[in-house]
Design a protein around this motif. Structure first.
Motif, PDB file in Angstrom:
ATOM      1  N   MET A 121       9.927  -1.663   0.318  1.00  0.00           N
ATOM      2  CA  MET A 121       8.868  -1.056  -0.479  1.00  0.00           C
ATOM      3  C   MET A 121       9.436  -0.609  -1.788  1.00  0.00           C
ATOM      4  N   VAL A 148      -0.431   1.392  -5.060  1.00  0.00           N
ATOM      5  CA  VAL A 148      -1.098   2.084  -3.973  1.00  0.00           C
ATOM      6  C   VAL A 148      -1.808   3.297  -4.535  1.00  0.00           C
ATOM      7  N   LEU A 196      -5.800   4.285  -4.611  1.00  0.00           N
ATOM      8  CA  LEU A 196      -6.372   5.510  -4.098  1.00  0.00           C
ATOM      9  C   LEU A 196      -7.251   6.192  -5.134  1.00  0.00           C
ATOM     10  N   ILE A 234      -6.261   7.337  -8.055  1.00  0.00           N
ATOM     11  CA  ILE A 234      -5.611   8.433  -8.758  1.00  0.00           C
ATOM     12  C   ILE A 234      -5.407   8.056 -10.206  1.00  0.00           C
ATOM     13  N   MET A 262       1.120  -6.752   5.637  1.00  0.00           N
ATOM     14  CA  MET A 262       1.628  -5.774   6.591  1.00  0.00           C
ATOM     15  C   MET A 262       2.540  -6.398   7.644  1.00  0.00           C
ATOM     16  N   PRO A 314       5.687  -7.537   9.409  1.00  0.00           N
ATOM     17  CA  PRO A 314       7.073  -7.151   9.202  1.00  0.00           C
ATOM     18  C   PRO A 314       7.991  -8.375   9.098  1.00  0.00           C
ATOM     19  N   ILE A 333      -5.840  10.891   0.503  1.00  0.00           N
ATOM     20  CA  ILE A 333      -4.527  10.460   0.015  1.00  0.00           C
ATOM     21  C   ILE A 333      -3.465  10.738   1.065  1.00  0.00           C
ATOM     22  N   VAL A 370      -3.528   8.144   3.931  1.00  0.00           N
ATOM     23  CA  VAL A 370      -2.955   6.847   3.559  1.00  0.00           C
ATOM     24  C   VAL A 370      -1.442   6.962   3.402  1.00  0.00           C
ATOM     25  N   LEU A 419       1.185   4.679   5.489  1.00  0.00           N
ATOM     26  CA  LEU A 419       2.149   3.814   4.806  1.00  0.00           C
ATOM     27  C   LEU A 419       3.582   4.229   5.134  1.00  0.00           C
ATOM     28  N   ILE A 444       4.581   2.988   8.502  1.00  0.00           N
ATOM     29  CA  ILE A 444       4.869   1.555   8.511  1.00  0.00           C
ATOM     30  C   ILE A 444       6.249   1.294   7.904  1.00  0.00           C
ATOM     31  N   TRP A 445       6.512   1.879   6.744  1.00  0.00           N
ATOM     32  CA  TRP A 445       7.785   1.632   6.065  1.00  0.00           C
ATOM     33  C   TRP A 445       8.967   2.143   6.867  1.00  0.00           C
ATOM     34  N   MET A 486       3.059  -3.249  14.459  1.00  0.00           N
ATOM     35  CA  MET A 486       2.795  -3.048  13.033  1.00  0.00           C
ATOM     36  C   MET A 486       1.331  -3.308  12.701  1.00  0.00           C
ATOM     37  N   SER A 524      -1.173  -0.659  11.022  1.00  0.00           N
ATOM     38  CA  SER A 524      -1.740  -0.888   9.691  1.00  0.00           C
ATOM     39  C   SER A 524      -3.236  -1.167   9.742  1.00  0.00           C
ATOM     40  N   TYR A 531      -5.231   1.280   7.840  1.00  0.00           N
ATOM     41  CA  TYR A 531      -5.090   1.125   6.387  1.00  0.00           C
ATOM     42  C   TYR A 531      -5.930  -0.044   5.888  1.00  0.00           C
TER      43      TYR A 531
END
Lengths: 310, 321
Positions: A1, A9, A13, A15, A148, A150, B241, B244, B248, B251-252, B304, B308, B311
Motif C-alpha cells: 500500500m 482513498v 471518502l 475528504i 483486494m 492478496p 471514515i 473504512v 483497510l 486488510i493491509w 481477504m 473486503s 469495503y
C-alpha cells in the motif's frame, strides 16, 4: 500500500483538504498558553519519532565502521568521522550482485510499468465512463474486487506460469505482473477523474465544431493531467518498492531489482556491515522519498478533484 | 461496426437524423471493448489465470517432482484436510497473523487519531513540522524501513541497546531483540505502526477539519468538555471514515510480508514468527509443497474477500453503480 493509494482513498471518502482547522475559540488565557507550549513539545517529539529512522539511516551511512561499532554514539558524521566509503564499497563491490545493473533493472521495470499502466488505464477508464455498454457495471465491480486479491496468496502460481513461459529473470515478465497489480487501482482512479469532467464540456466543444475525438483531446484530456500524474506516481512507487514478486521472478544476480539487491547484504554471513547496509537502504529509499515529498503537495489537489462527482 | 448493423433498429423505424438527440456512443458497443481489450488480456493472463491455477494446484499433489515434469495427481481435498488439521502449523500461523493484525490496527487507529487531534490543535508552523515527519515515515520503502529498524535494535551495536546500557547501568550489549518471538513481534508492530500511522493521521485530520466550526462551538456553549465534544460530536461526524480506515488497515496488516520476511532475515526464529504470507512462501517456494501452499493461498483469498466485501459494498453504494 502506498501513500498515493491512500490519498485516493481519502478522495474517495469525500475528504477535501482545507487550509487548516478553524480554531475552536479565540480565547487565550494563561492556561491556554501553557497548553500551547505542552502541545508544541509533543509536536516536536512526534516529529523526532517519525523522522528518526530516516535520519539514523542517512547518518549511519556516512560513518566509518569504527564509529558505528564504538561505544560512543555518533549522532552526526562530523568532519573527522565523515566518510563516503560505505557508498563506494556498496556501489563497486564485486563480491555480491552489482549495484549498477540492479539500478538499471529497477529503472526499466519502473518506467515500463508506469508507462503501460497509464496508457492501458487511460483507455480502460475512457471505455468505462464515456460509453454505455453491457458488462460495464460488471467490469467495474470486477476491478474493485481484483484490487483486494492478496498477491501474497498467488505468487506461487504466478511463479509457475512465468517459469513455464520462460519469462523468469526478464524485465518484461516482471513488468507484466506489476502491470496486472497496479491496473485495477489506476483504472478505478482515472475513472473518477474522467467522471469529474462534465460531458457537457465536450458537448459544448462539439457544438463549436469539434469532432467527438477532438473534443475529448482538447477539452477533457488536459483536465485529466492531475489524475494521470497521481496514478503514474502510484505505479512508480509500487514498482520501485515491490519486493515479493521481484524476489521470486528476478532471482539471478544480473536481473535483480534494487530491493532484491539490498537483500543480498543480509545474506552475507559475516558480521553485518551496517554502514554498507544503511548506504544501500539510502540509495534505494532516497529517490522515492525525495520524489514523494516533491509531488505530495501538487498531487493532493489533483486527487481530491478526481473525487468530485460529476 | 458490424455489431451496430446487427443491432440496428427495425427498418420500419425512421432512420436517425445526422444530429440525433441520442448520444452516438450507444451505437458503438465494439469501441469500448476495444479500449478495454489490453487491460482484459493483462488482467486475464496475470490475475485471472493464476487464480485458476492456484485453485487447481490446491487440489493436486504438487511437489518439486511435479515441477520437474512428473504429472500431478488429483488428491481431492487432501491438501485442505492436512492444513485444517494442522494445529501447530496453519492454525497457529493464522491466529498469530490475526493477533498481530489486531494489535497493529488498534495502535495505528488510536495513535493516528490522537495525532490528527494534535494537528488540529497546533499552529501552522508546528503542524507543518509534524506533517513533514509523518511524510518521511510514509514515504520510506518498507524494506529500507525494516532494515533501519533492525539496525536501531541491533544486538551488538544498536542504539537502543547502547542507550539502555547507559540508562539502566546494566549491560545490554548482546541482548538480541529478534530471537525472542515476543520482542520480535514488538519490533514488527513498531515498524508497521510507524509506517501506517501517517495515512490514518492525515485522513482523520482531513476528516476532522470538515466538521463545521459552528457545531463544535454550539457544543462548547452547551458546556460539553473536550472529551465529550470528541466523543459525541467529532467521532459521529467521521464515523464513516473511521470504519473504512479500520477495514483497510485490517486488510493491509493481514497481508504483511516484506517487513516480516526482512526482519526474519536479520535475525529471528522463522518457525515461531511466520505470518500467513510468509508461511505460504515458506511452504511453497522454500519447502516445495506447492499443492499445500496453494490450498493455504485459496483459504487466504477467501479470508481477504470476506474482509473486503464490506469495503466493496460500501464503495458500490457510494458510487451508485
Amino acid at each position: 500500500m502506498s501513500a498515493v493509494e491512500s490519498r485516493t482513498v481519502q478522495a474517495g471518502l469525500g475528504i477535501r483538504p482545507q487550509a487548516g482547522p478553524a480554531r475552536t475559540s479565540g480565547r487565550g488565557g494563561p492556561a491556554r498558553r501553557v497548553g500551547d507550549v505542552v502541545w508544541g513539545l509533543v509536536a516536536v517529539a512526534v516529529f523526532a519519532m517519525s523522522a528518526f529512522p530516516v535520519y539514523w539511516m542517512i547518518n549511519t551511512s556516512f560513518l566509518p565502521n569504527s564509529a558505528i561499532r564504538g561505544e560512543d554514539i555518533a549522532f552526526f558524521p562530523t568532519p573527522d568521522l565523515f566518510t563516503m566509503r560505505n557508498y563506494v564499497s556498496v556501489i563497486t563491490d564485486e563480491s555480491r550482485a552489482a549495484f549498477t545493473p540492479a539500478m538499471w533493472n529497477s529503472i526499466w521495470v519502473t518506467t515500463l510499468t508506469v508507462f503501460l499502466a497509464m496508457i492501458l488505464g487511460f483507455l480502460a477508464s475512457l471505455a468505462l465512463t464515456r460509453f454505455k455498454f453491457k458488462g460495464r457495471r460488471t467490469f467495474i465491480l470486477l476491478i474493485l474486487v481484483v484490487q483486494m486479491l492478496p498477491g501474497e496468496a498467488m505468487f506461487i502460481s504466478l511463479f509457475r506460469i512465468i517459469d513455464s513461459w520462460h519469462m523468469l529473470n526478464t524485465v518484461i515478465g516482471l513488468v507484466l505482473v506489476y502491470l496486472a497489480g497496479v491496473l485495477p487501482f489506476t483504472i478505478w482512479t482515472l475513472r473518477g477523474f474522467v467522471n469529474g469532467v462534465p460531458a457537457e464540456l465536450e458537448e459544448a466543444a462539439m457544438i463549436d465544431g469539434c469532432t467527438k475525438a477532438g473534443a475529448f483531446w482538447r477539452v477533457t484530456f488536459p483536465l485529466l493531467a492531475p489524475g494521470l500524474v497521481a496514478t503514474g506516481v502510484f505505479a512508480l512507487i509500487q514498482a520501485w518498492n515491490e519486493f515479493i514478486l521481484a524476489l521470486i521472478i528476478m532471482s539471478r544476480p544480473e536481473s535483480m531489482t534494487l530491493p532484491i539487491w539490498l537483500r543480498t547484504f543480509q545474506q552475507a554471513n559475516e558480521a553485518t556491515n551496517w554502514g554498507a547496509m544503511m548506504a544501500g537502504s539510502t540509495l534505494v529509499a532516497l529517490p522515492v522519498v525525495i520524489f514523494f515529498l516533491f509531488v505530495q503537495g501538487r498531487m493532493t489537489g489533483g486527487l481530491v478533484s478526481g473525487a468530485v462527482k460529476g | 461496426m458490424t455489431t451496430s448493423f446487427l443491432d440496428a433498429p427495425a427498418p420500419a423505424s425512421p432512420p436517425p437524423t445526422r444530429r440525433s438527440s441520442r448520444p452516438p456512443r450507444r451505437r458503438k458497443p465494439v469501441l469500448p471493448w476495444l479500449l478495454l481489450s489490453a487491460t482484459l488480456v493483462v488482467l486475464g493472463v496475470f490475475t485471472g489465470y493464476p487464480i485458476v491455477r492456484l485453485v487447481v494446484m490446491s487440489f493436486q499433489e504438487y511437489e518439486r517432482a511435479q515441477l520437474m515434469g512428473t504429472p500431478a495427481e488429483w488428491v481431492g481435498f487432501d491438501n485442505y484436510v492436512s492444513i485444517l488439521t494442522d494445529l501447530d502449523g496453519f492454525w497457529t500461523v493464522l491466529l498469530r497473523s490475526f493477533v498481530v493484525m489486531v494489535i497493529c490496527v488498534v495502535l495505528t487507529m488510536v495513535i493516528g487519531t490522537l495525532l490528527a487531534l494534535l494537528m488540529m490543535r497546533l499552529g501552522k508552523g508546528l503542524r507543518v513540522l509534524v506533517s513533514v515527519g509523518l511524510l518521511l515515515a510514509w514515504a520510506m520503502p518498507p524494506l529500507s524501513a525494516t532494515i533501519v529498524w533492525g539496525w536501531i535494535f541491533d544486538t551488538e551495536y544498536g542504539i537502543v541497546n547502547n542507550l539502555l546500557t547507559r540508562i539502566t547501568g546494566d549491560r545490554w550489549f548482546g541482548h538480541s531483540w529478534l530471537l525472542d518471538p515476543l520482542t520480535f513481534f514488538m519490533i514488527l508492530v513498531i515498524i508497521v505502526v510507524w509506517g501506517a500511522v501517517p495515512f490514518v493521521a492525515f485522513t482523520m485530520y482531513a476528516g476532522l477539519t470538515q466538521i463545521p466550526g459552528e457545531v463544535i462551538e454550539a457544543a462548547q456553549l452547551d458546556g460539553a468538555s473536550a472529551l465529550q465534544r470528541f466523543r459525541l460530536v467529532q467521532i459521529p461526524y467521521v464515523s464513516g471514515i473511521i470504519t473504512v480506515l479500520i477495514v483497510l488497515s485490517m486488510i493491509w496488516d493481514l497481508r504483511l510480508f516484506t517487513q516480516v520476511f526482512a526482519l526474519q532475515t536479520i535475525g529471528g526464529d522463522r518457525e515461531a514468527t511466520n505470518t500467513i504470507g510468509v508461511y505460504i512462501f515458506q511452504t511453497g517456494m522454500a519447502q516445495g509443497h506447492y499443492g499445500v501452499a496453494g490450498a493455504i493461498g485459496v483459504i487466504f483469498v477467501f479470508i481477504m474477500m470476506g474482509l473486503s466485501s464490506y469495503y466493496v459494498r460500501r464503495t458500490v453504494q457510494e458510487e451508485e453503480l
